[in-house]
Enzyme design. Structure first.
Site, short mmCIF file in Angstrom:
data_model
loop_
_atom_site.label_atom_id
_atom_site.label_comp_id
_atom_site.label_asym_id
_atom_site.label_seq_id
_atom_site.Cartn_x
_atom_site.Cartn_y
_atom_site.Cartn_z
N GLY A 219 0.22 1.18 -2.20
CA GLY A 219 0.51 2.45 -1.56
C GLY A 219 -0.39 2.78 -0.39
N GLU B 219 4.19 9.10 -2.67
CA GLU B 219 3.82 7.87 -3.38
C GLU B 219 2.32 7.85 -3.64
OE1 GLU B 219 3.88 3.02 -2.62
OE2 GLU B 219 5.38 4.30 -1.66
N THR C 177 6.93 -4.06 2.45
CA THR C 177 5.87 -5.06 2.60
C THR C 177 6.44 -6.46 2.84
OG1 THR C 177 4.45 -3.76 1.16
CG2 THR C 177 3.83 -6.05 1.50
N GLU C 178 5.76 -7.20 3.71
CA GLU C 178 6.15 -8.56 4.05
C GLU C 178 4.94 -9.48 3.96
OE1 GLU C 178 9.67 -7.19 7.16
OE2 GLU C 178 8.12 -8.60 7.83
N GLY D 92 1.45 -5.52 5.41
CA GLY D 92 1.27 -4.69 4.24
C GLY D 92 1.12 -3.25 4.67
#
Length: 392
Positions: A378, A257, A141-142, A146
């Site tokens: 997630g 996940e 993530t940045e 996302g």
């Protein structure tokens, strides 16, 4: 094991596959760990913003970080059903931050090393991950990317026998405490999905830093960080999987996940209902107790029914994953259903606690904050529903 599982199995004259003895033993072991080693200490972890390393090493000693991994690395060689049991019981602890930090190392970040790592990478890192000596984080993530993984901007350029990473990662669980990071970066910005590559980056690598630890609404017993890569040079042997195949690695690993996050949500919802039942059966009001009020007990009964139904779907899907079935559609459904359901459950439970429900001394108040992110982390609910719609 759950009474409903055993009752159903008895009525059918057979055992539910996820009610087998090995899963029951694991559930009992995790539940004891939660009662003896998480709950007595986790309020302090909430204040400190993290879990002591000795606790994580203890989890390694007990085998919790090697549930799915081979014996050669110290693992138990179990399956997705066992991971689901583990995550559900951690969710039932009611400490979402601790549960998430533990699950990231056990099920989320470490899976990249195992599934995508070379033989030498696995030999180097997996024993320490399983023992709890090495803590992992997944850095995808940045600030502007996302759920839309293809939008990441972190770059990795080849320079001789090295790669140089530049970019920023945000909202990274275990970002402060991790020893090893699985980092997504673009090696070919023009190639779309085929231009993303995964890398292993060790703590202390020059050019890599934790820019800041983030302050969150909930999950306060896990650290969450912003990471910066500024001319971070790593050897080419730290490529995790094949160059340009990182997007597909992410999509594959996200399935597990999302499964364990759904299980965590179910465990948290179960715990919230249990504590609320105890409260409304003893809280006196209007010359009786709250349980005497039909609206309250019927609402709790319906929520309990929906949690049980979702739990059955959860374990049926975990069993399919254990059999290597393609169940992306079902996992996306689960993540959407369970992330929304736990928030609906907790909202009602806070309501039925009245003013006590918003007091910091009340566990339900903490759960209400920890549950919120489960419809986001997630894969947000809306993204999950788009996946389901695209496969319908």
């Amino acid at each position: 094991m759950r009474m409903m599982d055993n009752a159903w199995a008895s009525a059918q004259g057979q055992e539910l596959p996820w009610a087998a003895a090995e899963y029951e033993l694991l559930r009992d072991q995790v539940r004891r760990f939660v009662e003896e080693e998480i709950k007595p200490c986790a309020d302090r972890w909430e204040e400190e913003g993290g879990i002591p390393r000795q606790v994580l090493r203890r989890m390694g000693e007990l085998g919790f970080f090697g549930i799915r991994y081979p014996a050669e690395y110290g693992g138990a060689e179990m399956d997705a059903v066992a991971s689901t049991v583990f995550a559900e019981e951690l969710g039932r602890s009611t400490y979402g931050g601790a549960a998430d930090a533990m699950l990231v190392n056990a099920e989320m970040a470490s899976s990249y090393v195992f599934h995508d790592g070379t033989k030498s990478q696995r030999a180097r890192w997996m024993p320490g991950i399983v023992s709890g000596e090495v803590i992992t984080a997944i850095a995808i993530t940045e600030p502007d990317a996302g759920s839309d993984v293809k939008a990441i901007r972190t770059r990795a350029r080849r320079d001789g026998d090295s790669y140089v990473l530049d970019g920023t990662k945000l909202y990274i669980t275990n970002g402060v405490c991790a020893d090893l990071y699985c980092v997504a970066a673009k090696t070919d910005p023009a190639a779309g999905s085929n231009g993303i590559t995964m890398f292993l980056v060790e703590k202390g690598t020059p050019g890599f830093s934790v820019a800041r630890e983030l302050d969150k609404l909930g999950w306060r017993s896990s650290d969450t960080a912003e990471l910066v890569f500024d001319g971070c040079r790593i050897p080419a042997e730290n490529v995790l999987g094949a160059e340009g195949q990182g997007f597909y690695s992410i999509m594959r690993n996200l399935q597990n996940e999302r499964l364990v996050l759904a299980a965590m949500a179910i465990g948290m919802a179960e715990a919230a209902i249990d504590m609320t039942l105890t409260y409304v059966k003893t809280r006196r009001a209007f010359e009786g107790v709250l349980w005497d009020m039909q609206a309250i007990r019927q609402r709790l009964a319906m929520l309990s029914a929906r949690v049980e139904a979702s739990r059955a779907f959860l374990y049926a899907t975990a069993w399919r994953m254990a059999a290597d079935d393609d169940c992306m559609r079902e996992i996306s459904m689960l993540k959407a259903i369970c992330g929304e359901l736990v928030n609906e459950v907790v909202y009602a439970c806070v309501q039925f606690h009245g003013a006590m429900g918003v007091m910091r001394e009340s566990p339900i108040e903490r759960i209400s904050r920890d549950a919120r992110v489960l419809s986001i982390a997630g894969g947000a609910t809306e993204v999950m529903l788009e996946v389901v719609a695209s496969m319908s």
